[in-house]
Design an enzyme around this catalytic site. Structure first.
Site, PDB file in Angstrom:
ATOM      1  N   ARG A   1      47.276 -17.323  94.752  1.00 48.25           N
ATOM      2  CA  ARG A   1      45.852 -16.964  94.638  1.00 48.25           C
ATOM      3  C   ARG A   1      45.431 -16.132  95.832  1.00 48.25           C
ATOM      4  NH1 ARG A   1      44.130 -22.809  92.229  1.00 48.25           N
ATOM      5  NH2 ARG A   1      44.663 -22.190  90.115  1.00 48.25           N
TER       6      ARG A   1
ATOM      7  N   SER B   1      41.187 -23.503  90.439  1.00 49.13           N
ATOM      8  CA  SER B   1      41.722 -24.847  90.641  1.00 49.13           C
ATOM      9  C   SER B   1      41.169 -25.856  89.641  1.00 49.13           C
ATOM     10  CB  SER B   1      41.397 -25.310  92.056  1.00 49.13           C
ATOM     11  OG  SER B   1      40.117 -25.888  92.080  1.00 49.13           O
TER      12      SER B   1
ATOM     13  N   ARG C   1      39.892 -28.604  90.800  1.00 50.32           N
ATOM     14  CA  ARG C   1      39.092 -29.518  91.626  1.00 50.32           C
ATOM     15  C   ARG C   1      37.803 -29.931  90.928  1.00 50.32           C
ATOM     16  NH1 ARG C   1      38.342 -24.755  95.989  1.00 50.32           N
ATOM     17  NH2 ARG C   1      40.587 -24.923  95.740  1.00 50.32           N
TER      18      ARG C   1
ATOM     19  N   ASP D   1      45.879 -31.107  89.686  1.00 51.43           N
ATOM     20  CA  ASP D   1      46.109 -29.857  90.386  1.00 51.43           C
ATOM     21  C   ASP D   1      46.450 -28.804  89.339  1.00 51.43           C
ATOM     22  OD1 ASP D   1      46.758 -28.875  93.424  1.00 51.43           O
ATOM     23  OD2 ASP D   1      47.820 -27.732  91.882  1.00 51.43           O
TER      24      ASP D   1
ATOM     25  N   ASP E   1      50.034 -33.635 100.396  1.00 47.92           N
ATOM     26  CA  ASP E   1      50.559 -32.304 100.733  1.00 47.92           C
ATOM     27  C   ASP E   1      49.484 -31.286 101.104  1.00 47.92           C
ATOM     28  OD1 ASP E   1      49.438 -32.152  98.230  1.00 47.92           O
ATOM     29  OD2 ASP E   1      51.191 -31.321  97.217  1.00 47.92           O
ATOM     30  N   HIS E   2      48.232 -31.544 100.719  1.00 48.94           N
ATOM     31  CA  HIS E   2      47.178 -30.546 100.959  1.00 48.94           C
ATOM     32  C   HIS E   2      46.510 -30.729 102.324  1.00 48.94           C
ATOM     33  CE1 HIS E   2      47.575 -29.586  96.726  1.00 48.94           C
ATOM     34  NE2 HIS E   2      46.576 -28.718  96.773  1.00 48.94           N
TER      35      HIS E   2
HETATM   36  C1  MIC Z   1      44.449 -24.844  94.765  1.00 47.06           C
HETATM   37  O1  MIC Z   1      45.526 -24.264  94.807  1.00 47.06           O
HETATM   38  O2  MIC Z   1      43.360 -24.243  94.615  1.00 47.06           O
HETATM   39  C2  MIC Z   1      44.440 -26.353  94.896  1.00 47.06           C
HETATM   40  C3  MIC Z   1      43.883 -26.661  96.221  1.00 47.06           C
HETATM   41  O3  MIC Z   1      45.765 -26.839  94.838  1.00 47.06           O
HETATM   42  C4  MIC Z   1      43.612 -26.932  93.737  1.00 47.06           C
HETATM   43  C5  MIC Z   1      43.361 -28.381  93.837  1.00 47.06           C
HETATM   44  C6  MIC Z   1      42.274 -28.736  94.822  1.00 47.06           C
HETATM   45  O4  MIC Z   1      41.284 -28.029  94.936  1.00 47.06           O
HETATM   46  O5  MIC Z   1      42.424 -29.781  95.467  1.00 47.06           O
HETATM   47  C7  MIC Z   1      44.191 -26.652  92.361  1.00 47.06           C
HETATM   48  O6  MIC Z   1      44.922 -25.708  92.197  1.00 47.06           O
HETATM   49  O7  MIC Z   1      43.844 -27.354  91.412  1.00 47.06           O
HETATM   50 FE1  SF4 Z   2      49.058 -26.297  97.327  1.00 44.10          FE
HETATM   51 FE2  SF4 Z   2      47.431 -25.334  95.428  1.00 44.10          FE
HETATM   52 FE3  SF4 Z   2      48.571 -23.712  97.218  1.00 44.10          FE
HETATM   53 FE4  SF4 Z   2      50.055 -24.846  95.384  1.00 44.10          FE
HETATM   54  S1  SF4 Z   2      48.413 -23.379  95.039  1.00 44.10           S
HETATM   55  S2  SF4 Z   2      50.541 -24.676  97.558  1.00 44.10           S
HETATM   56  S3  SF4 Z   2      49.110 -26.833  95.156  1.00 44.10           S
HETATM   57  S4  SF4 Z   2      47.067 -25.302  97.642  1.00 44.10           S
END
Ligand code: MIC
Ligand code: SF4
Length: 639
Positions: free
Chosen positions: A379, A532, A534, A119, A64-65
Site C-alpha cells: 500500500r 484495511s 480495521r 487483517d 506483529d503490528h
Molecule cells: C494494513 O495493512 O493496513 C493493516 C494494518 O494490516 C490492516 C489492519 C489494521 O489496521 O490493523 C489491514 O490490512 O487490515
Molecule cells: Fe502488516 Fe498490513 Fe503491512 Fe501486511 S500490509 S505487513 S499485515 S501492516
C-alpha cells in the site's frame, strides 16, 4: 458444468443460503487469525459474546503490528491477547515470531481450508490453496465461536498465467500488472483465481505475493490451485500431511477471464499514491531516491530476501539511500543468519529491523520530507508512511535492491536462481499453546489501563435527522478514516482516545465537529473504505455519533464493518446526486422502522429542499443486524 476452485471450496463449506452469485451465503470457517492491532478488539468482542472457548479447528493470535513499544500501551495489548489466547484456546504467536501472513503460510495454512482473519491481507493464504478472507474483528469473533461467515456469493475471475518470468521480473510484477488491468476497485465482489501453465513456474511463496495484493484489487479473495509445487512447499515445511491436490475443473466457467503471458512482463512500480497507478520501472529509471524498505507480508519470504542478499553481495547501498530490511518471520531470519546471506545484507549497509510489519504501517522509518521511498510493500496511500509529502512507490525486491545500490530507480535485469530449500528451518518455540479446557478457568485475563470497553450502538431509530459532518471524495481509504502509525496505533484498544484522530488526515476538526453535533452523516464518493479491515474505521465514527455513511460505492470489508456496528451504509442510486450535497447540509431519513422490506430509501436534503434515492444494498440478515444496532446486539437477541 465444471466448477471453479472457489466454488468447490465454498460448496464444501456452505451452511446458509443458496450459492447464487450476488446473494448472501454463510460458510463454515475452519480457521481464524488475528493480529495485535485488531486483535484486542476481536477478543473483547469474543468475551462480550460470552463464548468460553474457540470452536474452530485452529485459531491463532499473532503479535506483529504494534511492536514498537514507545509506551505501556502496546505491551499491555500483547499481555491481554496472550492471556485471552491461553484462556480461550488459541495458539499465540509471540512477538519476534513474524508477520501473521508469512508465519501462517509457513506453519499453518492448508489447501482447501477456509480462513478468516482480522487483517485485509489474510487472502495471502490463497497462495497455498486456502480460501481466505479479511474481515472485521467482530466477524472473526463470531467465527471463533463457531458461527458462519457471511459473504456475497462471489463472481469468479479466471486469470490464466502462461510462460515464465524474464530475468529481473518477479511475482510482485505479476500482481502489479493485475492491478494495472483491474484497478483498486476491479476485484470488489469477486474472487481472483489463477490457473494455466504459468502457475507451475511459481513457488508457493511467490504465489502468496500475488494473492496478498489481491486485497489491493478490493477482491473478496484470491486463490491458486494446490499442485506439486504446493506439495513441495509443504514437504519442505515438514507438513506433507497437510497436502491435498486441488484444481478447478477443466470445464469450469468464469465470470471474467484474462490471460497474462509472464514472459512479456517487465519490472513495474505502483506510483504515488495508489497501488493501481502503475508504470514500468524503465520509465522511472534514473530518478533519485531517498529510502528503500524491503519486507512486509507481501515480500519478505526466504526466496525474496535471498534474492536481495544476492543482489547486495559485495556492494554498498548508495550514500543518499537508507535501506531497511524486515524479514517476514523468525524462520526466514534464522535461515539468512545461518547461511551467511544476512551478513551480505548487513555488509552492504542495510538497517535490519525485526520480523514485523514495521514501516509498512508507519511503525517507524518515516521518509524525509518529500522523500522518494521504494517499498516492497502493498500500500502506498498518501501519508501511510508517516510523512505526508513522501512519494512512496511499490516495487519488487529485485527493483528495490538494484535501486538501493544505484541510488536511483534502476531496472533489475539479472536472474538470480534461488533454490527452494529442501527443508526450512523448523522451530515453533515462539508459538505458545493454550491452556487445556480443564485449566482454562484458572487463567486470569490481563487488562491494562489503556484497554477500554468498545462502544455499542442502540437499536436503529425510525428516523434520523442530522447534518453532513464531512464530505469526502473518491477512494477514501481506511488510513484516511482511522490513521495508523506509531503515534496512533497504541490507542487501538481505547476507542474514546483513538476517535480523536478519526479523519484528521483529511480534516483535523472532524472529531470536534462530530462530537459537538451529537449525530451526523458522512458523504463520500467511489470505493469508500478501501484498504484495511480495521474495524476502528467504523468504531470511531460510531463513537463520534455517525449514523449513516452515504457514498457512491463501498469497499467490501468496510461496508460489512459499518453494518456490524449498526451504521447505515447507503449508496446513491444516481451518482450525480453526490455533487448536490454540501458539507453541513441537513439530511433526513424516514421509514427506517420498515427496513426489512426497503431496498431504496429516500434521503431528504432539508437544507436544499431536494430528495435523493439511496440504496441499502445489504442482505435481509444485514438489515436485521442494522435494526438491532449491530452484530453483537443481534447475536444476543437471537441466542
Ligand atoms: C494494513 O495493512 O493496513 C493493516 C494494518 O494490516 C490492516 C489492519 C489494521 O489496521 O490493523 C489491514 O490490512 O487490515
Ligand atoms: Fe502488516 Fe498490513 Fe503491512 Fe501486511 S500490509 S505487513 S499485515 S501492516
Amino acid at each position: 458444468m465444471g466448477k471453479t476452485l472457489t466454488e468447490k471450496i465454498i460448496l464444501s463449506h456452505l451452511i446458509d443460503g443458496e450459492p447464487v452469485k450476488g446473494s448472501e451465503i454463510g460458510i463454515k470457517i475452519d480457521r481464524t487469525l488475528t493480529q495485535d492491532a485488531t486483535g484486542t478488539m476481536a477478543y473483547l468482542q469474543f468475551e462480550a459474546a460470552g463464548i468460553p472457548r474457540v470452536k474452530t479447528d485452529l485459531s491463532v493470535a499473532y503479535i506483529d503490528h504494534n511492536t514498537l513499544q514507545t509506551g505501556f500501551e502496546n505491551a499491555d495489548d500483547h499481555a491481554y491477547i496472550r492471556s485471552a489466547a491461553k484462556k480461550f484456546g488459541l495458539q499465540y504467536s509471540r512477538p519476534g515470531s513474524g508477520i501473521c501472513h508469512q508465519v501462517n503460510l509457513e506453519r499453518f495454512a492448508v489447501p482447501g481450508a477456509t480462513l478468516i482473519g482480522s487483517d485485509s491481507h489474510t487472502p495471502t493464504a490463497g497462495g497455498i490453496g486456502s480460501l481466505a478472507f479479511g474481515a472485521g474483528g467482530l466477524d472473526v469473533a463470531v467465527a471463533m465461536g463457531g458461527g458462519a461467515y457471511y459473504i456475497t456469493m462471489p463472481r469468479v475471475v479466471g486469470i490464466t498465467l502462461t510462460g515464465k518470468l524474464a530475468p529481473g521480473v518477479s511475482a510482485k510484477d505479476v500482481i502489479l500488472e493485475v492491478l494495472r488491468l483491474l484497478t483498486v476497485k476491479g476485484g470488489v465482489g469477486k474472487v481472483i483465481e489463477y490457473r494455466g501453465d504459468g502457475v507451475s513456474a511459481l513457488s508457493v511463496p511467490e504465489r502468496a505475493v500475488i494473492t496478498n495484493m489481491g486485497a489491493e484489487l478490493g477482491a473478496t479473495s484470491s486463490i491458486f490451485p494446490s499442485d506439486s509445487r504446493t506439495k513441495d512447499f509443504l514437504t519442505s515445511q515438514r507438513r506433507e500431511r497437510d497436502y491435498t491436490e486441488l484444481f478447478a475443473d477443466t470445464d469450469a466457467v468464469y465470470d471474467e477471464e484474462y490471460t497474462i503471458d509472464l514472459s512479456r512482463l517487465a519490472p513495474l512500480a505502483a506510483c504515488p499514491h495508489s497501488p493501481d497507478n502503475i508504470k514500468p520501472v524503465s520509465e522511472l529509471a534514473g530518478k533519485k531516491i531517498n529510502q528503500v524498505c524491503i519486507g512486509s507480508c507481501t515480500n519478505s519470504s526466504y526466496r525474496d530476501l535471498m534474492t536481495v542478499a544476492a543482489i547486495l553481495k559485495g556492494k554498498t547501498v548508495a550514500e543518499n539511500v537508507s535501506l531497511t530490511v524486515s524479514p517476514g518471520s523468525k524462520q526466514v531470519l534464522t535461515m539468512l543468519a545461518a547461511n551467511g546471506a544476512l551478513a551480505d545484507i548487513i555488509a552492504a549497509g542495510a538497517r535490519i529491523l525485526e520480523s514485523a510489519c514495521g514501516p509498512c504501517i508507519g511503525m517507524g522509518q518515516s521518509p524525509e520530507t518529500d522523500g522518494v521511498s521504494l517499498r516492497t510493500f502493498n500500500r502506498n496511500f498518501e501519508g501511510r508512511s508517516g510523512t505526508k509529502s513522501a512519494q512512496v512507490y511499490l516495487v519488487s525486491p529485485e527493483t528495490a535492491a538494484f535501486s538501493a545500490v544505484a541510488g536511483a530507480f534502476a531496472v533489475p535485469d539479472t536472474a538470480y536462481e534461488i533454490p527452494e530449500p529442501e527443508y526450512f528451518d523448523i522451530n515453533d518455540n515462539l508459538i505458545a499453546a493454550p491452556a487445556t479446557e480443564a485449566d482454562a478457568d484458572t487463567v486470569e485475563i490481563t487488562r491494562g489501563p489503556n484497554i477500554k470497553p468498545f462502544p455499542r450502538n442502540n437499536a436503529l431509530p425510525d428516523a434520523i435527522t442530522a447534518d453532513v459532518i464531512l464530505k469526502v471524495g473518491d477512494n477514501i481509504t481506511t488510513d484516511h478514516i482511522m490513521p495508523a502509525g506509531a503515534k496512533i496505533l497504541p490507542l487501538r484498544s481505547n476507542i474514546p482516545a483513538i476517535s480523536e484522530h478519526c479523519f484528521t488526515a483529511v480534516d483535523p476538526d472532524f472529531p470536534k465537529r462530530a462530537k459537538a453535533a451529537g449525530q451526523g452523516f458522512i458523504v463520500g464518493g467511489v470505493n469508500y473504505g478501501q484498504g484495511s479491515s480495521r474495524e476502528h474505521a467504523a468504531l470511531a465514527p460510531l463513537y463520534l455519533g455517525i449514523k449513516a455513511v452515504v457514498v457512491v460505492s463501498f469497499a467490501r470489508i468496510h461496508k460489512q464493518n459499518l453494518v456490524n456496528n449498526g451504521i447505515l451504509p447507503l449508496e446513491f442510486q444516481n451518482a450525480a446526486d453526490y455533487d448536490k450535497i454540501a458539507q453541513s447540509d441537513t439530511l433526513q431519513l424516514d421509514g427506517l422502522g420498515d427496513l426489512t422490506s426497503s431496498e431504496v430509501l429516500t434521503l431528504k436534503n432539508v437544507t436544499k429542499g431536494e430528495t435523493y434515492d439511496v440504496s441499502l444494498d445489504v442482505s435481509p440478515r444485514g438489515k436485521k443486524i442494522l435494526k438491532a444496532g449491530g452484530l453483537l446486539n443481534y447475536i444476543s437477541k437471537t441466542d
